[in-house]
Design a protein around this motif. Structure first.
Motif, short mmCIF file in Angstrom:
data_model
loop_
_atom_site.label_atom_id
_atom_site.label_comp_id
_atom_site.label_asym_id
_atom_site.label_seq_id
_atom_site.Cartn_x
_atom_site.Cartn_y
_atom_site.Cartn_z
N ASP A 214 4.41 11.50 -9.34
CA ASP A 214 3.39 11.52 -10.39
C ASP A 214 2.45 10.32 -10.19
O ASP A 214 2.65 9.24 -10.77
CB ASP A 214 4.10 11.43 -11.76
CG ASP A 214 3.12 11.55 -12.93
OD1 ASP A 214 1.90 11.43 -12.71
OD2 ASP A 214 3.60 11.76 -14.06
N PRO A 215 1.39 10.50 -9.36
CA PRO A 215 0.52 9.36 -9.04
C PRO A 215 -0.12 8.72 -10.27
O PRO A 215 -0.26 7.50 -10.33
CB PRO A 215 -0.56 9.98 -8.14
CG PRO A 215 -0.04 11.30 -7.70
CD PRO A 215 1.00 11.74 -8.68
N ALA A 216 -0.49 9.53 -11.26
CA ALA A 216 -1.16 8.96 -12.45
C ALA A 216 -0.18 8.04 -13.20
O ALA A 216 -0.57 6.95 -13.65
CB ALA A 216 -1.64 10.08 -13.36
N ALA A 217 1.07 8.47 -13.31
CA ALA A 217 2.07 7.63 -13.99
C ALA A 217 2.33 6.35 -13.19
O ALA A 217 2.48 5.26 -13.76
CB ALA A 217 3.38 8.41 -14.18
N LEU A 218 2.35 6.47 -11.87
CA LEU A 218 2.54 5.27 -11.03
C LEU A 218 1.36 4.32 -11.21
O LEU A 218 1.55 3.10 -11.32
CB LEU A 218 2.70 5.66 -9.56
CG LEU A 218 4.01 6.35 -9.17
CD1 LEU A 218 3.97 6.80 -7.71
CD2 LEU A 218 5.21 5.43 -9.40
N ASP A 219 0.15 4.87 -11.29
CA ASP A 219 -1.03 4.01 -11.46
C ASP A 219 -0.97 3.27 -12.80
O ASP A 219 -1.26 2.07 -12.87
CB ASP A 219 -2.32 4.84 -11.38
CG ASP A 219 -2.59 5.30 -9.94
OD1 ASP A 219 -1.91 4.82 -9.02
OD2 ASP A 219 -3.48 6.15 -9.76
N ARG A 220 -0.55 3.98 -13.84
CA ARG A 220 -0.43 3.32 -15.16
C ARG A 220 0.62 2.21 -15.08
O ARG A 220 0.43 1.11 -15.60
CB ARG A 220 -0.01 4.34 -16.23
CG ARG A 220 -1.15 5.19 -16.76
CD ARG A 220 -0.73 5.93 -18.03
NE ARG A 220 0.35 6.90 -17.81
CZ ARG A 220 0.17 8.14 -17.36
NH1 ARG A 220 -1.04 8.58 -17.07
NH2 ARG A 220 1.20 8.95 -17.19
N ALA A 221 1.73 2.50 -14.41
CA ALA A 221 2.84 1.55 -14.36
C ALA A 221 2.48 0.30 -13.55
O ALA A 221 2.98 -0.79 -13.83
CB ALA A 221 4.07 2.24 -13.75
N LEU A 222 1.62 0.48 -12.55
CA LEU A 222 1.28 -0.67 -11.69
C LEU A 222 0.08 -1.47 -12.19
O LEU A 222 -0.25 -2.51 -11.62
CB LEU A 222 1.03 -0.20 -10.25
CG LEU A 222 2.25 0.35 -9.50
CD1 LEU A 222 1.90 0.63 -8.04
CD2 LEU A 222 3.43 -0.61 -9.56
N LYS A 223 -0.53 -0.97 -13.27
CA LYS A 223 -1.67 -1.70 -13.83
C LYS A 223 -1.16 -3.06 -14.34
O LYS A 223 -0.20 -3.12 -15.09
CB LYS A 223 -2.26 -0.90 -14.99
CG LYS A 223 -3.72 -1.04 -15.11
CD LYS A 223 -4.31 -0.04 -16.06
CE LYS A 223 -5.80 -0.33 -16.03
NZ LYS A 223 -6.58 0.51 -16.74
N GLY A 224 -1.76 -4.11 -13.93
CA GLY A 224 -1.29 -5.42 -14.39
C GLY A 224 -0.20 -6.02 -13.53
O GLY A 224 0.23 -7.15 -13.77
N ALA A 225 0.28 -5.26 -12.53
CA ALA A 225 1.31 -5.82 -11.63
C ALA A 225 0.62 -6.57 -10.50
O ALA A 225 -0.42 -6.15 -9.99
CB ALA A 225 2.17 -4.70 -11.07
N ASP A 226 1.22 -7.71 -10.10
CA ASP A 226 0.68 -8.48 -8.98
C ASP A 226 1.29 -8.05 -7.66
O ASP A 226 0.77 -8.38 -6.59
CB ASP A 226 0.95 -9.98 -9.21
CG ASP A 226 0.16 -10.49 -10.42
OD1 ASP A 226 -1.07 -10.47 -10.36
OD2 ASP A 226 0.80 -10.86 -11.42
N ALA A 227 2.43 -7.36 -7.74
CA ALA A 227 3.12 -6.87 -6.54
C ALA A 227 4.13 -5.84 -7.00
O ALA A 227 4.45 -5.76 -8.19
CB ALA A 227 3.83 -8.01 -5.81
N VAL A 228 4.61 -5.03 -6.05
CA VAL A 228 5.67 -4.09 -6.40
C VAL A 228 6.80 -4.18 -5.38
O VAL A 228 6.56 -4.29 -4.17
CB VAL A 228 5.13 -2.63 -6.52
CG1 VAL A 228 4.44 -2.16 -5.25
CG2 VAL A 228 6.24 -1.66 -6.91
N ILE A 229 8.02 -4.15 -5.90
CA ILE A 229 9.21 -4.08 -5.05
C ILE A 229 9.86 -2.73 -5.32
O ILE A 229 10.19 -2.41 -6.47
CB ILE A 229 10.22 -5.21 -5.37
CG1 ILE A 229 9.57 -6.58 -5.18
CG2 ILE A 229 11.47 -5.08 -4.48
CD1 ILE A 229 10.47 -7.77 -5.54
N ASN A 230 10.03 -1.93 -4.26
CA ASN A 230 10.64 -0.61 -4.41
C ASN A 230 12.11 -0.68 -4.01
O ASN A 230 12.43 -0.96 -2.85
CB ASN A 230 9.88 0.39 -3.52
CG ASN A 230 10.41 1.81 -3.67
OD1 ASN A 230 11.24 2.08 -4.52
ND2 ASN A 230 9.92 2.71 -2.82
#
Ligand SMILES: NC(=O)c1ccc[n+]([C@@H]2O[C@H](COP(=O)([O-])OP(=O)(O)OC[C@H]3O[C@@H](n4cnc5c(N)ncnc54)[C@H](OP(=O)(O)O)[C@@H]3O)[C@@H](O)[C@H]2O)c1
Length: 347
Positions: free
Chosen positions: A60-76
């Motif tokens: 769900d790219p839109a949900a991922l985009d919302r979730a990463l808004k405001g993140a400086d980095a992501v660890i998967n």
């Protein structure tokens, strides 16, 4: 310290994700708790008051985009990475933030290099796959052992695990990897990944004291067969696993790790013994510690910290040894790892 910067953790409520969340907090970062199951996110947030949760599925790219808004980095930390790495790297590129994962799936690691090197490089965004015990640590040790060499004839990475109680994620990732290679085995030889059906040899590996010589399974290929050759000219990369740990992993009913200390670590101990050879000269470096899942958290968080503070040597898709100053990185982990530098240098 992390200065309150936000780092999203996808798969935050998994076994490894929890170690990563705790490590981020310890280092002054604010973890954003991401995952596909809102119930599990809520339960984790109850134990970690004050942290935001963001439900998002990998598809769900839109949900991922919302979730990463405001993140400086992501660890998967959500594996099998065959399903999560591609979509999360895409989302990180859209958000313009660095991506680090803990994938130990050779095929997923290969895909990350193959599919994203060009775009991540052009965008100047760091994407670091396998930034964990398998793949990342071995690569840091190999790069350190290489010293001023940029090429070698052989690299050997021997894993001296006292036991291996695998998580559900490890088992699922092993199954997916095996399916993706049609049940065949893989090794790195002659400068390439080779798929084969040969039986794996059992031999003895001379680990440094106090572990000493152990029976190991040869060509027990781990993510190092992707990370090491991604930046070093080495035609042979061989990895070995203590026979006891391999037997635990393949037991008909393997048991999950259980915590024995306040950090949540299991009693499992490890030694990673690296030998690089060029002609008649051998160089060796080893590192020892406790719990392969727990150690993956300081590895991934140190990577994010270095990226966010500009302590990198390259950008785009890169393994740990390529993007970081390897000996300096290992020194920074001295609270978690005992590194013998070097154990044996001849020539
Ligand atoms: N390179 C290394 O040395 C190293 C070290 C540690 C871990 N790992 C790898 O990291 C992964 C996780 O390990 P773990 O120990 O944390 O296992 P775990 O405790 O079983 O956790 C797995 C996590 O992945 C999530 N997940 C799985 N498939 C997903 C998908 N398609 N979309 C979203 N989330 C998904 C799970 O969420 P649900 O509960 O919702 O399914 C859970 O949060 C494994 O692949 C493991 O091999 C590698």
């Amino acid at each position: 310290m992390g200065s309150g910067r936000n780092v999203a953790v996808f798969g935050a409520y998994g076994h490894t994700g929890r170690f990563v969340v705790a490590e981020l907090r310890e280092r002054g970062y604010v973890p954003l708790l991401l995952g596909r199951d809102q119930g599990k996110l809520t339960a984790l947030a109850q134990a970690q008051p004050g942290l935001e949760t963001w439900q998002a599925s990998a598809d769900d790219p839109a949900a991922l985009d919302r979730a990463l808004k405001g993140a400086d980095a992501v660890i998967n930390t959500a594996g099998p990475f065959a399903s999560t790495a591609g979509p999360l790297v895409e989302a990180a590129l859209r958000a313009g933030i660095p991506y680090v994962d803990v994938a130990a799936e050779i095929e997923a690691n290969v895909d990350t290099f193959a599919h994203f090197a060009e775009r991540a490089g052009a965008a100047g965004i760091a994407v670091v796959p396998a930034m964990a015990f398998y793949g990342g640590l071995g690569d840091l040790l190999v790069t350190t052992a290489m010293g001023d060499w940029t090429a070698a004839d052989e690299v050997h990475v021997a894993y001296g695990l006292s036991s291996w109680h695998p998580t559900a994620g490890t088992l699922a990732s092993g199954t997916v990897s095996s399916q993706r290679r049609g049940g065949r085995r893989v090794r790195y030889s002659g400068g390439q990944l080779q798929y084969h059906d040969d039986a794996l040899p059992t031999l003895e590996w001379p680990f440094p004291a106090p572990l000493g010589p152990q029976s190991v399974i040869g060509e027990f290929s781990m993510a190092d067969v992707v990370t090491v050759p991604s930046h070093l000219a080495v035609p042979e990369v061989r990895t070995y696993m203590t026979a006891k740990a391999a037997a635990d992993l393949f037991a008909p009913d393997p048991s999950a790790p259980t915590a024995v200390d306040e950090r949540g670590r299991s009693e499992q101990t490890f030694v990673v013994d690296v030998l690089v050879r060029s002609g008649d000269t051998e160089r060796r470096v080893a590192a020892a510690g406790q719990d392969i899942y727990a150690i993956s958290a300081p590895l991934a968080v140190e990577a994010v910290d270095r990226i966010l503070t500009g302590r990198t040597r390259t950008t785009g898709v890169a393994s740990a040894g390529a993007i970081f100053d390897a000996p300096d990185f290992l020194r920074a982990l001295s609270a978690h790892l005992t590194v013998h530098l070097p154990l044996d240098m001849r020539g």
